[in-house]
Design a protein around this motif. Structure first.
Motif, PDB file in Angstrom:
ATOM      1  N   PHE A 135      34.382 -10.514  16.467  1.00 29.97           N
ATOM      2  CA  PHE A 135      33.341 -11.122  15.631  1.00 29.97           C
ATOM      3  C   PHE A 135      32.174 -11.545  16.532  1.00 29.97           C
ATOM      4  N   ALA A 175      28.981  -8.482  17.963  1.00 34.69           N
ATOM      5  CA  ALA A 175      27.662  -9.026  17.617  1.00 34.69           C
ATOM      6  C   ALA A 175      26.800  -9.106  18.879  1.00 34.69           C
ATOM      7  N   ASP A 194      23.505 -12.200  11.818  1.00 34.78           N
ATOM      8  CA  ASP A 194      24.062 -13.342  11.076  1.00 34.78           C
ATOM      9  C   ASP A 194      23.928 -13.138   9.569  1.00 34.78           C
ATOM     10  N   MET A 250      26.408 -10.562   8.193  1.00 36.23           N
ATOM     11  CA  MET A 250      27.805 -11.024   8.104  1.00 36.23           C
ATOM     12  C   MET A 250      27.975 -12.107   7.039  1.00 36.23           C
ATOM     13  N   PHE A 253      31.231 -14.274   5.164  1.00 35.99           N
ATOM     14  CA  PHE A 253      31.508 -15.225   6.239  1.00 35.99           C
ATOM     15  C   PHE A 253      30.611 -16.452   6.040  1.00 35.99           C
ATOM     16  N   GLY A 298      27.268 -16.668  10.366  1.00 30.98           N
ATOM     17  CA  GLY A 298      27.202 -15.447  11.161  1.00 30.98           C
ATOM     18  C   GLY A 298      27.704 -15.742  12.568  1.00 30.98           C
ATOM     19  N   HIS A 343      22.033  -3.553   7.885  1.00 34.92           N
ATOM     20  CA  HIS A 343      23.067  -4.538   7.523  1.00 34.92           C
ATOM     21  C   HIS A 343      24.436  -3.853   7.416  1.00 34.92           C
ATOM     22  N   GLN A 383      27.805  -4.631   9.581  1.00 35.03           N
ATOM     23  CA  GLN A 383      29.057  -5.028   8.909  1.00 35.03           C
ATOM     24  C   GLN A 383      30.182  -4.048   9.243  1.00 35.03           C
ATOM     25  N   ILE A 428      31.403  -4.507  13.004  1.00 36.45           N
ATOM     26  CA  ILE A 428      32.171  -5.735  13.283  1.00 36.45           C
ATOM     27  C   ILE A 428      33.484  -5.723  12.500  1.00 36.45           C
ATOM     28  N   LEU A 429      33.423  -5.314  11.233  1.00 33.36           N
ATOM     29  CA  LEU A 429      34.661  -5.312  10.432  1.00 33.36           C
ATOM     30  C   LEU A 429      35.672  -4.304  10.967  1.00 33.36           C
ATOM     31  N   TYR A 487      37.959 -16.902   7.175  1.00 33.69           N
ATOM     32  CA  TYR A 487      37.466 -15.568   6.823  1.00 33.69           C
ATOM     33  C   TYR A 487      37.593 -15.420   5.303  1.00 33.69           C
TER      34      TYR A 487
END
Ligand code: NAD
Length: 395
Positions: free
Chosen positions: A208, A212, A227, A230, A235, A238, A310, A314, A317-318, A349
């Motif tokens: 996470f 980033a 930020d 996320m 979340f 961010g 975006h 996402q 990171i996911l 989360y």
């Protein structure tokens, strides 16, 4: 036989006495949780002023709960009356369970536990709230290391439901399960974790922050956009806002410690961007400046409103978080139920990562990871075999 598990089972049904060593942020919160569960609590600190601060803080919390109608004044008084403070370790003699929350240093914890063991009864259970040390290494200092277990609370302990229950290599079989039940009885959401660096949360959550930072370092996106992206998938904060909240010194130290303890696995490599912020003493909210400027009149930079960007943030990171959750299961650090509990109840989360992965389609996560792996050629982006196997079963 199983003397220590029996002690914990008894604590589930009788008030019993719980000792807490260290009356800082964590110890004070743990003492409150134990007192709320009906135990007599002995709170120990070397520093008399820390004990006074802890008593004042507890009174403030209790007054607020009474004001809000969550507790009667009598209940609040009774709870505070159950917490007795002392600077003497000898006061711990009647304890059934002692939870340590002092400075994060192996040598200090070992010597404190050796002293505690000489004071408490033969069946007393000893627990450590360490975030990053090996519970097994701490247990080594004891005559009866089988009485030791990790009980890792999250900050603030009265509000965060998760407690990671960590058996050391030496822990008496069954003591972890008994502690799990006791934590549930305290109203917590326990998760069982193997004694490995970062346990569950501090290991699974690393991407996470790490991904980033990496995207910002490469110039793929700016902090405010990462930020915003996320937050928009649920979340509460961010990554950069969260690091500023935790403190860049603290977050960097956890990353560095997990990286070294995992034999420098590139998945956990710390970021120079964060290191420089820590070096500048731009630690976050607590110093008025971190990734963002919190000083009077400062204006937050606006995020870039680009839906494709975006989505890229996402997905990246996911994918890394879901991979990490599968890897924790693959390495037998925890069960699927426990990794889901840990990330939703310990760090808020919006969904469990395994459930989230299934919702997106595991094949999508694998495709995202393989694309990163092809682009960078770095071991950091390797896909966990368990994730591939789970995807194959899904297909
Ligand atoms: N702060 C967090 O977010 C967090 C979360 C989970 C776990 N932890 C772990 O909990 C432990 C405590 O962290 P904290 O943030 O509450 O620290 P803190 O600095 O707020 O409090 C530590 C307290 O321990 C006391 N102390 C130090 N050495 C002692 C000794 N030998 N005997 C008795 N008291 C002693 C200090 O006087 C201080 O009051 C650490 O192991 C930390 O890694 C912290």
């Amino acid at each position: 036989m199983n003397a220590f598990s029996t002690t914990i089972e008894r604590l589930r049904v009788t008030p019993g006495t719980v000792g807490v060593i260290g009356s800082g942020a964590m110890g004070s919160g743990i003492a409150q949780v134990a007192a709320a569960a009906g135990h007599h609590v002995l709170l120990i600190d070397l520093d008399e002023a820390a004990l006074d601060r802890s008593a004042t803080a507890l009174k403030k919390v209790m007054d607020r709960l009474v004001e809000k109608g969550r507790m009667t004044a009598d209940e609040a008084d009774a709870l505070q009356g159950r917490v007795v403070r002392s600077t003497s370790m000898a006061a711990l003699a009647p304890c059934d369970l002692v939870i340590e929350a002092i400075v994060e240093r192996l040598d200090v914890k070992q010597s404190v536990f050796a002293e505690v063991e000489s004071v408490v009864g033969p069946d007393a259970v000893l627990a450590t709230n360490t975030s990053s040390l090996s519970v097994t290494a701490i247990a080594r200092a004891l005559e009866a290391p089988e009485r030791m277990v990790g009980l890792h609370f999250f900050n603030p302990a009265p509000l965060m439901p998760l407690v990671e229950v960590i058996p050391a290599l030496q822990t008496e079989p069954g003591l972890d399960a008994a502690c799990f039940e006791l934590m549930a009885r305290w109203g917590k959401s326990p998760a069982l974790a193997k004694d490995t660096p970062g346990f569950i949360v501090n290991r699974v959550a690393r991407p996470f922050y790490g991904e980033a930072l990496r995207m910002v370092e490469e110039g793929i996106a700016d902090m405010a956009t990462v930020d915003e992206a996320m937050r928009s998938v649920g979340f509460r904060m961010g990554p950069f806002e969260l690091m500023d909240f935790i403190g860049n010194d603290v977050n960097y130290a956890v990353t560095e410690s997990v990286f070294a303890a995992m034999y420098f696995d590139p998945r956990y490599r710390p970021s120079l961007v964060q290191k420089r912020h820590a070096e500048a003493h731009w630690l976050g909210r607590k110093t008025g400046r971190g990734y963002y400027d919190y000083r009077e009149g400062a204006v937050r930079p606006a995020p870039v409103a680009d839906p494709k960007l975006h989505q890229l943030i996402q997905d990246r990171i996911l994918a890394m978080l879901i991979n990490e959750a599968f890897d924790a299961m693959h390495m037998n650090i925890c069960s699927e139920a426990d990794v889901e509990t840990a990330m939703t109840r310990g760090v808020n989360y919006p969904k469990g990562l395994v459930a989230w992965g299934r919702e997106r389609g595991l094949a999508q996560t694998i495709a995202d990871l393989d694309a990163l792996s092809n682009r960078y050629g770095e071991d950091r982006y390797r896909c966990c075999p368990l994730l591939r196997e789970a995807a194959a079963q899904e297909a």
